[in-house]
Design an enzyme around this catalytic site. Structure first.
Site, PDB file in Angstrom:
ATOM      1  N   THR A  11       0.821  -1.229   0.000  1.00  0.00           N
ATOM      2  CA  THR A  11       0.000   0.000   0.000  1.00  0.00           C
ATOM      3  C   THR A  11       0.848   1.269   0.000  1.00  0.00           C
ATOM      4  OG1 THR A  11      -0.131  -0.057   2.400  1.00  0.00           O
ATOM      5  CG2 THR A  11      -1.952  -1.077   1.200  1.00  0.00           C
ATOM      6  N   GLY A  12       2.153   1.138   0.081  1.00  0.00           N
ATOM      7  CA  GLY A  12       3.020   2.314   0.117  1.00  0.00           C
ATOM      8  C   GLY A  12       3.295   2.880  -1.272  1.00  0.00           C
ATOM      9  N   ASP A  64       1.335  -9.298   8.955  1.00  0.00           N
ATOM     10  CA  ASP A  64       2.281  -8.282   9.379  1.00  0.00           C
ATOM     11  C   ASP A  64       3.623  -8.922   9.675  1.00  0.00           C
ATOM     12  OD1 ASP A  64       3.046  -5.744   9.873  1.00  0.00           O
ATOM     13  OD2 ASP A  64       1.403  -5.304  11.243  1.00  0.00           O
ATOM     14  N   SER A  90       9.788   3.429   7.892  1.00  0.00           N
ATOM     15  CA  SER A  90      10.712   4.017   6.918  1.00  0.00           C
ATOM     16  C   SER A  90      11.081   5.475   7.200  1.00  0.00           C
ATOM     17  CB  SER A  90      10.111   3.900   5.514  1.00  0.00           C
ATOM     18  OG  SER A  90       8.930   4.665   5.445  1.00  0.00           O
ATOM     19  N   SER A 131      18.602   0.762   2.120  1.00  0.00           N
ATOM     20  CA  SER A 131      18.691   2.225   2.058  1.00  0.00           C
ATOM     21  C   SER A 131      20.115   2.758   2.120  1.00  0.00           C
ATOM     22  CB  SER A 131      17.902   2.786   3.238  1.00  0.00           C
ATOM     23  OG  SER A 131      18.176   4.150   3.409  1.00  0.00           O
ATOM     24  N   GLU A 133      20.808   5.112   3.830  1.00  0.00           N
ATOM     25  CA  GLU A 133      21.002   5.559   5.212  1.00  0.00           C
ATOM     26  C   GLU A 133      21.978   4.676   5.975  1.00  0.00           C
ATOM     27  OE1 GLU A 133      20.012   8.109   7.248  1.00  0.00           O
ATOM     28  OE2 GLU A 133      19.252   9.129   5.483  1.00  0.00           O
ATOM     29  N   TYR A 155      17.253   3.851  12.303  1.00  0.00           N
ATOM     30  CA  TYR A 155      16.765   3.319  11.024  1.00  0.00           C
ATOM     31  C   TYR A 155      17.916   2.721  10.216  1.00  0.00           C
ATOM     32  CZ  TYR A 155      15.060   3.421   6.208  1.00  0.00           C
ATOM     33  OH  TYR A 155      14.754   3.088   4.906  1.00  0.00           O
ATOM     34  N   ARG A 190       4.307  10.014  -2.446  1.00  0.00           N
ATOM     35  CA  ARG A 190       5.170  10.010  -1.273  1.00  0.00           C
ATOM     36  C   ARG A 190       4.343  10.324  -0.023  1.00  0.00           C
ATOM     37  NH1 ARG A 190       9.611   8.144   1.227  1.00  0.00           N
ATOM     38  NH2 ARG A 190      11.487   9.344   0.780  1.00  0.00           N
TER      39      ARG A 190
HETATM   40  N1  GDD Z   1      10.878  14.858   6.924  1.00  0.00           N
HETATM   41  C1  GDD Z   1      11.411  16.089   7.051  1.00  0.00           C
HETATM   42  N2  GDD Z   1      10.620  17.102   7.524  1.00  0.00           N
HETATM   43  N3  GDD Z   1      12.710  16.280   6.722  1.00  0.00           N
HETATM   44  C2  GDD Z   1      13.210  17.530   6.842  1.00  0.00           C
HETATM   45  C3  GDD Z   1      12.453  18.613   7.307  1.00  0.00           C
HETATM   46  C4  GDD Z   1      11.085  18.396   7.671  1.00  0.00           C
HETATM   47  O1  GDD Z   1      10.356  19.282   8.088  1.00  0.00           O
HETATM   48  N4  GDD Z   1      13.235  19.730   7.290  1.00  0.00           N
HETATM   49  C5  GDD Z   1      14.448  19.342   6.831  1.00  0.00           C
HETATM   50  N5  GDD Z   1      14.437  18.009   6.575  1.00  0.00           N
HETATM   51  C6  GDD Z   1      15.598  17.210   6.106  1.00  0.00           C
HETATM   52  C7  GDD Z   1      15.887  15.979   6.952  1.00  0.00           C
HETATM   53  O2  GDD Z   1      16.566  16.360   8.149  1.00  0.00           O
HETATM   54  C8  GDD Z   1      16.741  15.175   5.985  1.00  0.00           C
HETATM   55  O3  GDD Z   1      18.084  15.630   6.024  1.00  0.00           O
HETATM   56  C9  GDD Z   1      16.144  15.522   4.611  1.00  0.00           C
HETATM   57  O4  GDD Z   1      15.299  16.664   4.814  1.00  0.00           O
HETATM   58  C10 GDD Z   1      15.348  14.408   3.966  1.00  0.00           C
HETATM   59  O5  GDD Z   1      14.417  13.922   4.900  1.00  0.00           O
HETATM   60  P1  GDD Z   1      13.259  12.852   4.491  1.00  0.00           P
HETATM   61  O6  GDD Z   1      12.489  13.345   3.338  1.00  0.00           O
HETATM   62  O7  GDD Z   1      12.492  12.568   5.753  1.00  0.00           O
HETATM   63  O8  GDD Z   1      14.056  11.580   3.969  1.00  0.00           O
HETATM   64  P2  GDD Z   1      15.329  10.786   4.522  1.00  0.00           P
HETATM   65  O9  GDD Z   1      16.486  11.115   3.630  1.00  0.00           O
HETATM   66  O10 GDD Z   1      15.543  11.006   5.976  1.00  0.00           O
HETATM   67  O11 GDD Z   1      14.919   9.268   4.331  1.00  0.00           O
HETATM   68  C11 GDD Z   1      14.311   8.805   3.138  1.00  0.00           C
HETATM   69  O12 GDD Z   1      15.257   8.328   2.227  1.00  0.00           O
HETATM   70  C12 GDD Z   1      15.960   7.152   2.620  1.00  0.00           C
HETATM   71  C13 GDD Z   1      16.910   6.759   1.483  1.00  0.00           C
HETATM   72  O13 GDD Z   1      18.111   7.420   1.610  1.00  0.00           O
HETATM   73  C14 GDD Z   1      13.305   7.716   3.530  1.00  0.00           C
HETATM   74  O14 GDD Z   1      12.537   7.368   2.403  1.00  0.00           O
HETATM   75  C15 GDD Z   1      14.016   6.464   3.998  1.00  0.00           C
HETATM   76  O15 GDD Z   1      13.066   5.438   4.250  1.00  0.00           O
HETATM   77  C16 GDD Z   1      14.990   6.033   2.901  1.00  0.00           C
HETATM   78  O16 GDD Z   1      15.666   4.872   3.283  1.00  0.00           O
END
Ligand code: GDD
Length: 334
Positions: A11-12, A64, A90, A131, A133, A155, A190
Site C-alpha cells: 500500500t506504500g 504483518d 521508513s 537504504s 542511510e 533506522y 510520497r
Molecule cells: N521529513 C522532514 N521534515 N525532513 C526535513 C524537514 C522536515 O520538516 N526539514 C528538513 N528536513 C531534512 C531531513 O533532516 C533530511 O536531512 C532531509 O530533509 C530528507 O528527509 P526525508 O524526506 O524525511 O528523507 P530521509 O532522507 O531522511 O529518508 C528517506 O530516504 C531514505 C533513502 O536514503 C526515507 O525514504 C528512507 O526510508 C529512505 O531509506
C-alpha cells in the site's frame, strides 16, 4: 505461465508503482496489508475499482512482519516466484523516537521473513528494499555496493542488520536474494511527512490560500533524489537478472532541501522567502553526510538508469498537489 509476485508494503508509494508495473508485465500480484482502524489504501484505489484486476489478478492478505505464523501460512498458499520486501518503519527522524519499533519491523521483521523463505519448498527470488542511510557519513563518495556500512541513526542500523542478513542467507543458504540499496525516491504518492512531499504540498496549498506558511528543519541537508517509478523498475530488473547480487539505485546527483523549496515555489510562481520558516522541532539528532550513489553496476548489469530529472520530479509533485487541492475549498488568506 503466469508469474506470481508477493509484495510486503504493497500500500506504500513503491508498492503501488511496483504493483502497476508487475500487472503490466502480466504477473498475478499478492500483497500483505496491516490491519489498521483506517483503511489506508488510497494509492491502490484505482486498481480496486477495476473489476478485471481486483481479486482477479491482484489479491490482498492481512499479515504483518511481527506475525510470522500468518506470513508463513500465506506464503505457503500463494507460492510466489518473486517476493519484494518493501515494508518497514521508513521514517528516519521518527526512528530516533521509536527505535525499538523501527528495529522490530525493519531488522527483525526482515530476518523472520528470511527464516520463512528458507523453509519453503521452492523459495521465491527475494528483493530487499534497503537504504543509503546505512552508509551514514561515508568516507567515500559516491557510494557503491562495497562501501562500508556506518549507520548513524536507528533506522540505518536496522537496515544495515537486515542487509547483512540478506547477504548471509544468499551466501550461506544459496538463496536468490538481492539488496537494492535505494537512495531517496519520491513521487506524488510520497508520504506527507517526507520533506519533498511536505514542501510541494505546502507550495501548492499556499498558492491556493489553504495554508499560510511552511516550517522546516535543516534546509541545507543534501540528498540524491530520484523518481520512485524508476526505482521500482530497478527492483523488477534485479529479480529478472540471471544471478543475484546487491545494486545501488541512485541518480548520482546531489540537491539540497533548499533546492526543493526553490523549485517547488517557483513552480507556483511564489517567492519562498515570504513563507518558509525554521522550526527546530524538525531537526534530527544527527544528519548523514555526502549520500550520493554510483549506480554503474545497475546500469552495466541490468540496463537500469533513472529517467526523471530532479526539477521535473519536483514540478510533477507540485502540480499533482495543485490538482488535488484545487478540489478543496479555500480555508483562509495567505
Ligand atoms: N521529513 C522532514 N521534515 N525532513 C526535513 C524537514 C522536515 O520538516 N526539514 C528538513 N528536513 C531534512 C531531513 O533532516 C533530511 O536531512 C532531509 O530533509 C530528507 O528527509 P526525508 O524526506 O524525511 O528523507 P530521509 O532522507 O531522511 O529518508 C528517506 O530516504 C531514505 C533513502 O536514503 C526515507 O525514504 C528512507 O526510508 C529512505 O531509506
Amino acid at each position: 505461465m503466469t508469474r506470481t509476485a508477493f509484495i510486503t508494503g504493497i500500500t506504500g508509494q513503491d508498492g503501488s508503482y511496483l504493483t502497476e508495473l508487475l500487472l503490466e508485465q502480466g504477473y498475478e500480484v499478492h500483497g500483505s496489508v496491516r490491519r489498521t482502524s483506517t483503511l489506508e489504501r488510497s494509492r491502490l484505489a484505482h486498481l480496486y475499482a477495476d473489476p478485471d484486476i481486483y481479486n482477479q489478478r491482484l489479491f490482498l492478505h492481512y499479515a504483518d512482519l511481527d506475525d510470522p505464523t500468518t506470513l508463513r501460512r500465506i506464503l505457503h498458499r500463494v507460492q510466489p516466484q518473486e517476493l519484494y520486501h518493501l515494508a518497514g518503519q521508513s521514517h528516519v527522524g521518527l526512528s530516533f523516537e521509536i527505535p525499538e519499533t523501527t528495529c522490530e519491523f525493519t531488522a527483525m521483521g526482515t530476518l523472520r521473513l528470511l527464516e520463512i523463505l528458507r523453509d519453503l519448498p521452492e523459495p521465491p527470488r527475494f528483493f530487499h528494499a534497503t537504504s543509503s542511510e546505512m552508509f551514514g557519513r561515508p568516507a567515500q563518495s559516491p557510494q557503491t555496493e562495497s562501501t562500508p556500512l556506518a549507520p548513524i541513526n536507528p533506522y540505518g542500523c536496522a537496515k544495515a542488520f537486515a542487509t547483512q542478513m540478506v547477504r548471509v542467507y544468499r551466501d550461506s543458504h544459496g538463496l536468490f536474494m538481492v539488496n537494492g540499496i535505494l537512495y531517496n525516491h519520491e513521487s506524488p504518492r510520497r508520504g506527507e511527512n517526507f520533506v519533498t512531499r511536505k514542501i510541494c504540498h505546502a507550495a501548492a496549498a499556499i498558492k491556493l490560500k489553504q495554508q499560510k506558511e511552511l516550517s522546516l528543519g535543516d534546509t541545507s541537508a543534501q540528498r540524491d533524489w530520484g523518481h520512485a517509478r524508476d526505482y521500482v523498475r530497478g527492483m523488477w530488473l534485479a529479480l529478472s537478472h540471471a544471478v543475484p547480487g546487491d545494486y545501488v539505485f541512485a541518480t548520482g546527483k546531489v540537491h539540497s532541501v533548499q533546492d526543493v523549496i526553490e523549485t517547488a515555489f517557483a513552480a507556483v510562481d511564489l517567492d519562498w522567502r515570504d513563507y518558509v520558516r525554521f522550526d527546530s522541532h524538525f531537526l534530527r539528532p544527527s544528519e548523514p553526510l555526502h549520500l550520493v550513489g554510483d549506480a554503474s553496476k545497475a546500469k552495466a548489469e541490468l540496463g537500469w538508469s533513472p529517467t526523471t530529472s530532479f526539477a521535473d520530479l519536483i514540478r510533477e509533485m507540485t502540480q499533482a498537489e495543485l490538482g488535488a487541492l484545487s478540489l478543496k475549498e479555500p480555508q483562509g488568506n495567505a
